[in-house]
Design a protein around this motif. Structure first.
Motif, short mmCIF file in Angstrom:
data_model
loop_
_atom_site.label_atom_id
_atom_site.label_comp_id
_atom_site.label_asym_id
_atom_site.label_seq_id
_atom_site.Cartn_x
_atom_site.Cartn_y
_atom_site.Cartn_z
N ARG A 27 175.23 18.36 77.24
CA ARG A 27 176.14 18.91 78.23
C ARG A 27 175.41 19.15 79.54
O ARG A 27 175.17 20.28 79.96
N ILE A 28 175.09 18.05 80.17
CA ILE A 28 174.29 18.07 81.39
C ILE A 28 175.16 17.83 82.60
O ILE A 28 175.88 16.83 82.67
N PHE A 29 175.08 18.72 83.54
CA PHE A 29 175.71 18.50 84.82
C PHE A 29 174.75 17.76 85.75
O PHE A 29 175.14 16.80 86.42
N SER A 30 173.53 18.21 85.77
CA SER A 30 172.50 17.55 86.55
C SER A 30 171.14 17.98 86.02
O SER A 30 171.01 19.02 85.37
N ILE A 31 170.15 17.18 86.31
CA ILE A 31 168.78 17.50 85.95
C ILE A 31 167.98 17.70 87.23
O ILE A 31 167.86 16.78 88.04
N ASP A 32 167.46 18.88 87.38
CA ASP A 32 166.72 19.21 88.60
C ASP A 32 165.30 18.65 88.56
O ASP A 32 164.79 18.18 89.57
N ALA A 33 164.69 18.73 87.39
CA ALA A 33 163.33 18.26 87.26
C ALA A 33 163.02 17.96 85.81
O ALA A 33 163.61 18.55 84.90
N MET A 34 162.11 17.05 85.60
CA MET A 34 161.61 16.76 84.27
C MET A 34 160.10 16.69 84.35
O MET A 34 159.54 16.36 85.40
N GLY A 35 159.47 16.99 83.25
CA GLY A 35 158.03 16.96 83.25
C GLY A 35 157.44 16.82 81.87
O GLY A 35 158.14 16.89 80.85
N TRP A 36 156.16 16.59 81.86
CA TRP A 36 155.39 16.50 80.63
C TRP A 36 154.34 17.59 80.60
O TRP A 36 153.62 17.80 81.58
N TYR A 37 154.26 18.25 79.48
CA TYR A 37 153.25 19.25 79.21
C TYR A 37 152.46 18.82 77.99
O TYR A 37 152.92 18.00 77.20
N ARG A 38 151.30 19.39 77.84
CA ARG A 38 150.54 19.10 76.63
C ARG A 38 149.83 20.35 76.15
O ARG A 38 149.53 21.25 76.92
N GLN A 39 149.57 20.37 74.87
CA GLN A 39 148.89 21.49 74.27
C GLN A 39 147.94 20.98 73.20
O GLN A 39 148.35 20.35 72.23
N ALA A 40 146.68 21.26 73.40
CA ALA A 40 145.66 20.94 72.43
C ALA A 40 145.42 22.15 71.53
O ALA A 40 145.70 23.29 71.93
N PRO A 41 144.92 21.94 70.33
CA PRO A 41 144.67 23.07 69.43
C PRO A 41 143.79 24.13 70.07
O PRO A 41 142.75 23.82 70.65
N MET A 100 170.89 21.79 84.81
CA MET A 100 172.08 22.55 85.12
C MET A 100 173.15 22.13 84.11
O MET A 100 173.57 20.98 84.09
N VAL A 101 173.56 23.06 83.27
CA VAL A 101 174.48 22.74 82.20
C VAL A 101 175.91 22.73 82.71
O VAL A 101 176.24 23.33 83.73
N LEU A 102 176.77 22.06 81.97
CA LEU A 102 178.18 21.97 82.32
C LEU A 102 178.87 23.32 82.27
O LEU A 102 178.44 24.23 81.55
N LEU A 103 179.92 23.44 83.02
CA LEU A 103 180.81 24.59 83.09
C LEU A 103 180.16 25.79 83.78
O LEU A 103 180.62 26.22 84.83
N SER A 104 179.14 26.34 83.17
CA SER A 104 178.49 27.50 83.75
C SER A 104 177.60 27.13 84.92
O SER A 104 177.34 27.97 85.79
N ARG A 105 177.13 25.91 84.92
CA ARG A 105 176.17 25.42 85.91
C ARG A 105 174.93 26.29 85.94
O ARG A 105 174.29 26.46 86.98
N ARG A 106 174.61 26.83 84.79
CA ARG A 106 173.40 27.61 84.64
C ARG A 106 172.20 26.68 84.55
O ARG A 106 172.27 25.62 83.92
N ARG A 107 171.12 27.07 85.17
CA ARG A 107 169.90 26.30 85.09
C ARG A 107 169.04 26.81 83.94
O ARG A 107 168.60 27.96 83.94
N ASP A 108 168.84 25.94 82.97
CA ASP A 108 168.06 26.29 81.81
C ASP A 108 166.95 25.26 81.59
O ASP A 108 167.06 24.10 82.02
#
Length: 121
Positions: A27-41, A100-108
């Motif tokens: 339920r995506i209205f728009s995507i503001d940003a995408m990224g890659w993270y990493r975690q080593a032990p 930004m999710v649909l309807l509420s347009r909340r950024r999560d």
């Protein structure tokens, strides 16, 4: 509801290359940003690379010049091309999307399940 599905992780030798993909759906209205993270032990999760909706990118100093982040907005997909891989790059890599999710347009913020990248000889 938003889902991020990653692919492309695996085992490579030092100096090798790998390409990670992450596709967002739901339920995506728009995507503001995408990224890659990493975690080593034993280490904190860190930002590897990010890209905004207008194409602006940023990279961790440790990967600059070796990794390239890109996106396909039509597919809601982000990629991470990893070249000249080093053993220090070994980690679980996580995709993240600021949505930004649909309807509420909340950024999560949403996370993928993580994909293991192992660089070893």
């Amino acid at each position: 509801q938003v889902q991020l599905v990653e692919s492309g992780g695996g085992l490579v030798q030092p100096g090798g290359s790998l390409r990670l993909s992450c596709a967002a759906s739901g339920r995506i209205f728009s995507i503001d940003a995408m990224g890659w993270y990493r975690q080593a032990p034993g280490k904190q999760r860190e930002l590897v690379a990010g890209i905004t909706s207008d194409g602006s990118t940023n990279y961790a100093d440790s990967v600059k010049g070796r990794f390239t982040i890109s996106r396909d907005n039509a597919k809601n997909t982000v990629y991470l091309q990893m070249n000249s891989l080093k053993p220090e790059d070994t980690a679980v890599y996580y995709c993240n999307a600021q949505v930004m999710v649909l309807l509420s347009r909340r950024r999560d913020s949403y996370w993928g399940q993580g994909t293991q990248v192992t660089v070893s000889s």
